[in-house]
Design a protein around this motif. Structure first.
Motif, PDB file in Angstrom:
ATOM      1  N   VAL A  40      27.490  35.898  33.020  1.00 61.00           N
ATOM      2  CA  VAL A  40      26.803  36.603  31.869  1.00 61.00           C
ATOM      3  C   VAL A  40      26.269  37.833  32.694  1.00 61.00           C
ATOM      4  O   VAL A  40      25.700  38.067  33.779  1.00 61.00           O
ATOM      5  N   ILE A  41      26.626  39.045  31.766  1.00 59.27           N
ATOM      6  CA  ILE A  41      26.123  40.313  32.231  1.00 59.27           C
ATOM      7  C   ILE A  41      24.578  40.525  32.238  1.00 59.27           C
ATOM      8  O   ILE A  41      24.254  40.532  31.000  1.00 59.27           O
ATOM      9  N   GLU A  42      23.780  40.464  33.338  1.00 57.47           N
ATOM     10  CA  GLU A  42      22.499  40.550  33.147  1.00 57.47           C
ATOM     11  C   GLU A  42      22.060  42.144  33.181  1.00 57.47           C
ATOM     12  O   GLU A  42      21.049  42.414  32.386  1.00 57.47           O
ATOM     13  N   ARG A  43      22.456  42.851  33.870  1.00 56.92           N
ATOM     14  CA  ARG A  43      22.052  44.244  34.135  1.00 56.92           C
ATOM     15  C   ARG A  43      23.363  45.046  34.121  1.00 56.92           C
ATOM     16  O   ARG A  43      24.459  44.780  34.910  1.00 56.92           O
ATOM     17  N   GLY A  44      23.445  46.345  33.472  1.00 58.89           N
ATOM     18  CA  GLY A  44      24.633  47.241  33.712  1.00 58.89           C
ATOM     19  C   GLY A  44      25.092  47.468  32.172  1.00 58.89           C
ATOM     20  O   GLY A  44      24.609  46.923  31.069  1.00 58.89           O
ATOM     21  N   PRO A  45      26.369  48.378  32.207  1.00 54.15           N
ATOM     22  CA  PRO A  45      27.073  48.455  30.840  1.00 54.15           C
ATOM     23  C   PRO A  45      27.331  47.117  30.128  1.00 54.15           C
ATOM     24  O   PRO A  45      27.631  46.194  30.836  1.00 54.15           O
ATOM     25  N   ARG A  46      27.123  46.851  29.012  1.00 54.24           N
ATOM     26  CA  ARG A  46      27.423  45.755  28.155  1.00 54.24           C
ATOM     27  C   ARG A  46      26.424  44.410  28.724  1.00 54.24           C
ATOM     28  O   ARG A  46      26.961  43.286  28.669  1.00 54.24           O
ATOM     29  N   ALA A  47      25.189  44.621  29.030  1.00 54.66           N
ATOM     30  CA  ALA A  47      24.335  43.606  29.507  1.00 54.66           C
ATOM     31  C   ALA A  47      24.305  42.567  28.192  1.00 54.66           C
ATOM     32  O   ALA A  47      24.468  42.951  27.152  1.00 54.66           O
ATOM     33  N   GLY A  48      24.143  41.495  28.512  1.00 58.45           N
ATOM     34  CA  GLY A  48      24.183  40.174  27.654  1.00 58.45           C
ATOM     35  C   GLY A  48      25.636  39.544  27.372  1.00 58.45           C
ATOM     36  O   GLY A  48      25.606  38.348  26.939  1.00 58.45           O
ATOM     37  N   MET A  49      26.785  40.360  27.531  1.00 54.07           N
ATOM     38  CA  MET A  49      27.936  39.835  27.474  1.00 54.07           C
ATOM     39  C   MET A  49      28.235  38.697  28.151  1.00 54.07           C
ATOM     40  O   MET A  49      27.844  38.672  29.663  1.00 54.07           O
ATOM     41  N   THR A  50      29.019  37.597  27.683  1.00 55.26           N
ATOM     42  CA  THR A  50      29.348  36.396  28.473  1.00 55.26           C
ATOM     43  C   THR A  50      30.785  35.998  28.668  1.00 55.26           C
ATOM     44  O   THR A  50      31.364  36.295  27.609  1.00 55.26           O
ATOM     45  N   TYR A  51      31.022  35.881  29.854  1.00 59.26           N
ATOM     46  CA  TYR A  51      32.750  35.517  29.986  1.00 59.26           C
ATOM     47  C   TYR A  51      32.566  33.997  30.525  1.00 59.26           C
ATOM     48  O   TYR A  51      31.942  33.550  31.439  1.00 59.26           O
ATOM     49  N   ILE A  52      33.167  33.024  29.676  1.00 57.14           N
ATOM     50  CA  ILE A  52      33.531  31.842  29.959  1.00 57.14           C
ATOM     51  C   ILE A  52      34.884  31.755  30.889  1.00 57.14           C
ATOM     52  O   ILE A  52      35.905  32.155  30.591  1.00 57.14           O
ATOM     53  N   LEU A  53      34.679  31.003  32.113  1.00 58.00           N
ATOM     54  CA  LEU A  53      35.701  30.876  32.977  1.00 58.00           C
ATOM     55  C   LEU A  53      36.488  29.815  32.743  1.00 58.00           C
ATOM     56  O   LEU A  53      35.950  28.528  32.631  1.00 58.00           O
ATOM     57  N   ALA A  54      37.776  30.127  32.873  1.00 54.94           N
ATOM     58  CA  ALA A  54      38.836  28.900  32.758  1.00 54.94           C
ATOM     59  C   ALA A  54      39.012  28.343  34.027  1.00 54.94           C
ATOM     60  O   ALA A  54      38.856  29.109  34.956  1.00 54.94           O
ATOM     61  N   PRO A  55      39.800  27.121  34.285  1.00 52.82           N
ATOM     62  CA  PRO A  55      40.113  26.452  35.347  1.00 52.82           C
ATOM     63  C   PRO A  55      41.231  27.690  35.986  1.00 52.82           C
ATOM     64  O   PRO A  55      41.881  28.052  35.260  1.00 52.82           O
ATOM     65  N   GLY A  56      41.577  27.465  37.127  1.00 55.57           N
ATOM     66  CA  GLY A  56      42.388  28.639  37.897  1.00 55.57           C
ATOM     67  C   GLY A  56      41.781  29.655  38.553  1.00 55.57           C
ATOM     68  O   GLY A  56      40.704  29.866  38.380  1.00 55.57           O
ATOM     69  N   ASN A  57      42.778  30.930  38.435  1.00 57.39           N
ATOM     70  CA  ASN A  57      42.326  32.306  38.696  1.00 57.39           C
ATOM     71  C   ASN A  57      41.784  33.194  37.383  1.00 57.39           C
ATOM     72  O   ASN A  57      42.703  32.959  36.477  1.00 57.39           O
ATOM     73  N   THR A  58      40.941  33.815  37.643  1.00 61.40           N
ATOM     74  CA  THR A  58      40.343  34.955  36.875  1.00 61.40           C
ATOM     75  C   THR A  58      40.159  36.093  37.743  1.00 61.40           C
ATOM     76  O   THR A  58      39.563  36.259  38.713  1.00 61.40           O
ATOM     77  N   THR A  59      40.918  37.259  37.242  1.00 58.85           N
ATOM     78  CA  THR A  59      40.698  38.426  38.095  1.00 58.85           C
ATOM     79  C   THR A  59      39.716  39.146  37.129  1.00 58.85           C
ATOM     80  O   THR A  59      39.249  39.287  35.962  1.00 58.85           O
ATOM     81  N   VAL A  60      39.050  40.241  38.046  1.00 57.13           N
ATOM     82  CA  VAL A  60      38.162  40.956  37.559  1.00 57.13           C
ATOM     83  C   VAL A  60      38.366  42.439  38.256  1.00 57.13           C
ATOM     84  O   VAL A  60      38.390  42.653  39.291  1.00 57.13           O
ATOM     85  N   GLY A  61      38.330  43.515  37.373  1.00 56.51           N
ATOM     86  CA  GLY A  61      38.217  44.814  37.594  1.00 56.51           C
ATOM     87  C   GLY A  61      38.300  45.930  36.777  1.00 56.51           C
ATOM     88  O   GLY A  61      38.207  45.218  35.719  1.00 56.51           O
ATOM     89  N   ARG A  62      38.664  47.090  37.094  1.00 56.15           N
ATOM     90  CA  ARG A  62      38.726  48.047  36.179  1.00 56.15           C
ATOM     91  C   ARG A  62      40.075  48.385  35.308  1.00 56.15           C
ATOM     92  O   ARG A  62      40.255  49.039  34.433  1.00 56.15           O
ATOM     93  N   SER A  63      40.993  47.598  35.921  1.00 52.34           N
ATOM     94  CA  SER A  63      42.100  47.691  35.291  1.00 52.34           C
ATOM     95  C   SER A  63      42.308  47.005  33.998  1.00 52.34           C
ATOM     96  O   SER A  63      41.826  45.688  33.886  1.00 52.34           O
ATOM     97  N   GLU A  64      43.079  47.155  32.848  1.00 49.68           N
ATOM     98  CA  GLU A  64      43.071  46.854  31.830  1.00 49.68           C
ATOM     99  C   GLU A  64      43.948  45.290  31.949  1.00 49.68           C
ATOM    100  O   GLU A  64      43.706  44.494  30.892  1.00 49.68           O
ATOM    101  N   GLU A  65      44.567  45.376  32.877  1.00 52.66           N
ATOM    102  CA  GLU A  65      45.119  44.000  32.985  1.00 52.66           C
ATOM    103  C   GLU A  65      44.235  42.712  33.740  1.00 52.66           C
ATOM    104  O   GLU A  65      44.621  41.723  33.712  1.00 52.66           O
ATOM    105  N   ALA A  66      43.192  43.367  34.071  1.00 49.82           N
ATOM    106  CA  ALA A  66      42.364  42.099  34.289  1.00 49.82           C
ATOM    107  C   ALA A  66      41.747  41.202  33.540  1.00 49.82           C
ATOM    108  O   ALA A  66      41.532  41.575  32.170  1.00 49.82           O
ATOM    109  N   ASN A  67      41.570  40.056  33.975  1.00 51.71           N
ATOM    110  CA  ASN A  67      41.086  39.019  32.905  1.00 51.71           C
ATOM    111  C   ASN A  67      39.749  39.303  32.312  1.00 51.71           C
ATOM    112  O   ASN A  67      39.437  39.269  31.288  1.00 51.71           O
TER     113      ASN A  67
END
Length: 132
Positions: A40-67
């Protein structure tokens, strides 16, 4: 301009120094209707947005290809990888410019627990567990 190269050849990540993490007292954070873990984004741009994590790998980043796409110049294109297997969630920094912080400590790799704060550039995210 001819010969100037592609504008996307350069990664314009800027240096950013996060504030110290705040302690999360009380009960384990929960996300209604979700199973497993969520960020859950607590502070910063888009505060309050929630990402449900799936089993396996999840990539995070500024690339549009990131999960999990975090569109801010303080986040590297390939910032971090989350790996979820059963009840174990591990975060791994992918050589990012500004680093990955867990509870205020810069880390290359850490096992996460509900209530942990993850700082990626200007984004402060909290790991929560679903109530489902």
């Amino acid at each position: 301009m001819e010969g100037s190269g592609d504008a996307h050849d350069h990664d314009p990540t800027i240096a950013y120094h996060p504030e110290a993490a705040e302690a999360h007292a009380g009960s384990e954070p929960r996300v209604k209707g979700a199973f497993g873990f969520a960020l859950v984004i607590e502070r910063g741009p888009r505060a309050g947005m929630t990402y449900i994590l799936a089993p396996g790998n999840t990539t995070v980043g500024r690339s549009e290809e990131a999960n999990i796409f975090l569109d801010d110049i303080t986040v590297s294109r390939k910032q971090a990888r989350l790996h979820l297997e059963g009840d174990t969630l591990v975060i791994e920094d992918l050589g990012s410019t500004n680093g990955t912080y867990v509870n205020g400590v810069r880390t290359d790799r850490a096992e996460l627990q509900p209530g942990d704060e993850v700082i990626l550039g200007k984004y402060h995210l909290v790991l929560a567990r679903g109530d489902g």
